[in-house]
Scaffold this motif. Sequence first.
Motif, PDB file in Angstrom:
ATOM      1  N   VAL A  93       0.861  -1.182   0.000  1.00 33.42           N
ATOM      2  CA  VAL A  93       0.000   0.000   0.000  1.00 33.42           C
ATOM      3  C   VAL A  93       0.897   1.232   0.000  1.00 33.42           C
ATOM      4  N   LYS A  94       0.785   2.060  -1.047  1.00 30.41           N
ATOM      5  CA  LYS A  94       1.561   3.303  -1.130  1.00 30.41           C
ATOM      6  C   LYS A  94       0.898   4.423  -0.341  1.00 30.41           C
ATOM      7  N   LYS A  95      -0.448   4.487  -0.409  1.00 28.53           N
ATOM      8  CA  LYS A  95      -1.162   5.561   0.276  1.00 28.53           C
ATOM      9  C   LYS A  95      -2.582   5.120   0.618  1.00 28.53           C
ATOM     10  N   ASP A  96      -2.941   5.262   1.900  1.00 28.52           N
ATOM     11  CA  ASP A  96      -4.315   5.031   2.344  1.00 28.52           C
ATOM     12  C   ASP A  96      -5.042   6.371   2.239  1.00 28.52           C
ATOM     13  N   LEU A  97      -6.098   6.414   1.435  1.00 31.99           N
ATOM     14  CA  LEU A  97      -6.830   7.669   1.227  1.00 31.99           C
ATOM     15  C   LEU A  97      -7.947   7.886   2.237  1.00 31.99           C
ATOM     16  N   GLY A  98      -8.048   7.003   3.223  1.00 31.32           N
ATOM     17  CA  GLY A  98      -9.048   7.198   4.275  1.00 31.32           C
ATOM     18  C   GLY A  98     -10.377   6.555   3.951  1.00 31.32           C
ATOM     19  N   GLY A  99     -11.364   6.930   4.738  1.00 31.49           N
ATOM     20  CA  GLY A  99     -12.686   6.339   4.589  1.00 31.49           C
ATOM     21  C   GLY A  99     -13.787   7.370   4.572  1.00 31.49           C
ATOM     22  N   GLN A 100     -14.923   6.948   4.073  1.00 33.47           N
ATOM     23  CA  GLN A 100     -16.128   7.772   4.008  1.00 33.47           C
ATOM     24  C   GLN A 100     -17.314   6.892   4.385  1.00 33.47           C
ATOM     25  N   THR A 101     -18.403   7.517   4.744  1.00 30.11           N
ATOM     26  CA  THR A 101     -19.642   6.793   4.998  1.00 30.11           C
ATOM     27  C   THR A 101     -20.699   7.316   4.039  1.00 30.11           C
ATOM     28  N   THR A 102     -21.359   6.391   3.364  1.00 34.09           N
ATOM     29  CA  THR A 102     -22.415   6.802   2.437  1.00 34.09           C
ATOM     30  C   THR A 102     -23.642   7.245   3.233  1.00 34.09           C
ATOM     31  N   SER A 103     -24.476   8.033   2.618  1.00 35.93           N
ATOM     32  CA  SER A 103     -25.789   8.262   3.205  1.00 35.93           C
ATOM     33  C   SER A 103     -26.564   6.954   3.043  1.00 35.93           C
ATOM     34  N   SER A 104     -27.709   6.847   3.650  1.00 37.87           N
ATOM     35  CA  SER A 104     -28.486   5.613   3.581  1.00 37.87           C
ATOM     36  C   SER A 104     -28.862   5.296   2.133  1.00 37.87           C
ATOM     37  N   ILE A 105     -28.587   4.055   1.733  1.00 39.44           N
ATOM     38  CA  ILE A 105     -28.900   3.605   0.370  1.00 39.44           C
ATOM     39  C   ILE A 105     -30.046   2.606   0.467  1.00 39.44           C
ATOM     40  N   SER A 106     -31.119   2.861  -0.255  1.00 38.02           N
ATOM     41  CA  SER A 106     -32.259   1.942  -0.273  1.00 38.02           C
ATOM     42  C   SER A 106     -31.832   0.601  -0.864  1.00 38.02           C
ATOM     43  N   ALA A 107     -32.558  -0.441  -0.501  1.00 41.07           N
ATOM     44  CA  ALA A 107     -32.294  -1.770  -1.054  1.00 41.07           C
ATOM     45  C   ALA A 107     -32.341  -1.721  -2.576  1.00 41.07           C
ATOM     46  N   ARG A 108     -31.374  -2.375  -3.195  1.00 44.47           N
ATOM     47  CA  ARG A 108     -31.276  -2.472  -4.665  1.00 44.47           C
ATOM     48  C   ARG A 108     -31.044  -1.125  -5.345  1.00 44.47           C
ATOM     49  N   SER A 109     -30.424  -0.182  -4.615  1.00 46.38           N
ATOM     50  CA  SER A 109     -30.119   1.136  -5.186  1.00 46.38           C
ATOM     51  C   SER A 109     -28.614   1.385  -5.117  1.00 46.38           C
ATOM     52  N   ASN A 110     -28.175   2.510  -5.706  1.00 44.93           N
ATOM     53  CA  ASN A 110     -26.747   2.858  -5.795  1.00 44.93           C
ATOM     54  C   ASN A 110     -26.484   4.233  -5.209  1.00 44.93           C
TER      55      ASN A 110
END
Length: 152
Positions: A93-110
């Motif tokens: 691993v050269k660089k860890d870009l961190g993490g994010q949290t998505t807003s709530s995603i409905s079932a079968r959605s993107n």
Amino acid sequence: MKKCIINNLFRYKQHLPNYVFGYCIFAFTLLALFLLVPYDAYASVSAEVTITSISPSPVTAGNRITINYKVSNTGNESHSFGVGCEIRYGSSVKKDLGGQTTSSISARSNRSGSFSYTIPSSWSAGTYTARVAVWTGTPGSSTHLDYYDRSF
């Protein structure tokens, strides 16, 4: 011979109420268990992630890159997912870009998102890999669900 067959049928008829009673108890027990188990026990949390693009192309040292991703909720309930990104060179691993949290995603959605990073001018030319991963919660400290690699 006739008497033997009649006696066997008579014995079977005597025990028939016991069999029927046993099967009824079994069926009612299964029905009660089905009705008492909360709906959440049938819920599933699952997701897939893909890298939709890396820009600019080609990537050169000193330039800022953007890694665009898409999280697909493949479960059967709405959920917020943790997404993490790293840049790899070979197996390291050269660089860890961190993490994010998505807003709530409905079932079968993107839901789409992106990570950005300026490639240091000290990095040598070569093939690097962007890896985006998705978790059930906080990236790196919850259940890992999926990852996607894309070379640049």
